[in-house]
Write a protein that holds these residues in place. Structure first.
Motif, short mmCIF file in Angstrom:
data_model
loop_
_atom_site.label_atom_id
_atom_site.label_comp_id
_atom_site.label_asym_id
_atom_site.label_seq_id
_atom_site.Cartn_x
_atom_site.Cartn_y
_atom_site.Cartn_z
N SER A 9 -2.80 5.43 7.81
CA SER A 9 -4.08 4.79 8.17
C SER A 9 -3.94 3.27 8.14
N ARG A 14 -4.48 -2.08 5.39
CA ARG A 14 -5.05 -3.43 5.16
C ARG A 14 -5.43 -3.63 3.69
N ASN A 40 -10.25 14.84 5.20
CA ASN A 40 -11.40 13.94 5.05
C ASN A 40 -12.70 14.62 5.46
N ARG A 53 -14.35 8.74 6.22
CA ARG A 53 -13.21 7.93 6.64
C ARG A 53 -12.57 7.28 5.43
N ILE A 54 -11.33 6.87 5.63
CA ILE A 54 -10.69 6.07 4.61
C ILE A 54 -10.38 4.69 5.19
N PRO A 55 -10.27 3.69 4.36
CA PRO A 55 -10.14 3.70 2.91
C PRO A 55 -11.48 3.78 2.18
N GLN A 67 -15.27 0.84 4.05
CA GLN A 67 -15.04 -0.15 5.10
C GLN A 67 -14.04 -1.21 4.63
N SER A 68 -12.87 -1.21 5.27
CA SER A 68 -11.78 -2.06 4.79
C SER A 68 -12.14 -3.54 4.68
N ASN A 111 -8.78 4.77 17.28
CA ASN A 111 -8.78 5.48 16.03
C ASN A 111 -8.66 6.99 16.27
N1 LIG Z 1 -13.98 0.36 10.22
C1 LIG Z 1 -13.39 1.23 9.25
C2 LIG Z 1 -12.48 2.22 9.92
C3 LIG Z 1 -12.07 3.31 8.96
C4 LIG Z 1 -11.39 4.43 9.71
O1 LIG Z 1 -11.81 4.77 10.81
N2 LIG Z 1 -10.34 5.00 9.13
C5 LIG Z 1 -9.62 6.03 9.81
C6 LIG Z 1 -8.16 5.96 9.47
S1 LIG Z 1 -7.43 4.45 10.02
C7 LIG Z 1 -10.16 7.37 9.41
O2 LIG Z 1 -10.43 7.61 8.26
N3 LIG Z 1 -10.31 8.27 10.39
C8 LIG Z 1 -10.69 9.61 10.14
C9 LIG Z 1 -11.38 10.25 11.30
O3 LIG Z 1 -11.78 9.54 12.21
O4 LIG Z 1 -11.48 11.48 11.25
C10 LIG Z 1 -12.62 0.41 8.20
O5 LIG Z 1 -12.21 -0.70 8.54
O6 LIG Z 1 -12.46 0.88 7.06
#
Ligand SMILES: N[C@@H](CCC(=O)N[C@@H](CS)C(=O)NCC(=O)O)C(=O)O
Length: 211
Positions: A9, A14, A40, A53-55, A67-68, A111
């Motif tokens: 991820s 980040r 997740n 979502r992560i992180p 939210q990172s 994503n």
């Molecule tokens: N804007 C969010 C984006 C977080 C995000 O989308 N993470 C992705 C991994 S890079 C995730 O968990 N995706 C899971 C999914 O979409 O099922 C941040 O900056 O934390």
């Protein structure tokens, strides 16, 4: 602190970099985003982060942060040294703008979720999805490259949030075979950053859940 993470991820990458730069210890809680349709999506993780979502960072206060960029700004506000944002308001806005090119304009379009949607709901061929992915990375990187003034880092002599966002996006771009020959400044920034132990320790291949 506890970081819910997945080795690949880029948003979690980040936060790992920012934690390492600031010398903050944390435990990794791996959440596999691919296996079984994504761990997740399990109810136990949804209870942690309704956005699934992560992180996710569990702060020393016990508060759950998502939210990172919000997490990195929290780390910046609570652990000022070393700063990831300059003091000068104009310089801060410029660093944030570069970080946003990555985090707001490139990453959301490329994503896991949107790519899965293109495949399974819009029934797009893999070649069309790859072209989509490449297009948004290249468009964003062209702007980033043009905005970089002097190295070795994105905004000069010190590492900032712009580098923290850029390096994980380059990792993703390489994995998806985006040609990077037209971005010599970006590649130079990546090399300078990865020479730092904080970036190196945050690399996907150095995570406990790496495959
Ligand atoms: N804007 C969010 C984006 C977080 C995000 O989308 N993470 C992705 C991994 S890079 C995730 O968990 N995706 C899971 C999914 O979409 O099922 C941040 O900056 O934390």
């Amino acid at each position: 602190m506890k970081l819910y993470s997945y080795f690949r991820s880029s948003a979690a990458y980040r936060v790992r970099i920012a934690l390492n730069l600031k010398g903050l210890a944390y435990d990794t809680v791996p959440i596999h985003l691919v296996k079984d349709g994504g761990h997740n999506r399990r109810p136990e993780f949804r209870a942690v982060n309704p956005q699934m979502r992560i992180p996710v960072l569990v702060a020393p206060t016990g508060d759950v942060l998502i939210q990172s960029l919000a997490i990195i700004e929290y780390l910046e506000e609570t652990h000022a040294d070393p700063p990831l944002l300059p003091k000068d308001p104009i310089a801060r806005a410029k660093v944030r703008a570069l970080a946003d090119i990555i985090a707001c304009d490139i990453h959301p379009l490329n994503n896991v979720g949107p790519l899965r949607y293109l495949k399974h709901r819009m029934h797009q061929e893999q070649s069309a999805i790859d072209a989509w992915y490449h297009h948004w990375v290249i468009e964003g990187f062209e702007a980033f490259e043009a905005l970089v003034q002097s190295g070795p880092y994105a905004c000069g002599n010190t590492v900032t949030m712009a580098d923290v966002c850029l390096v994980p996006q380059i990792y993703n771009a390489r994995r998806l075979k985006v040609p990077l020959d037209d971005f010599p400044k970006i590649i130079g920034i990546e090399a300078a950053c990865l020479a730092l132990p904080a970036f190196d320790r945050a690399r996907p291949e150095n995570q406990p859940d790496a495959e």
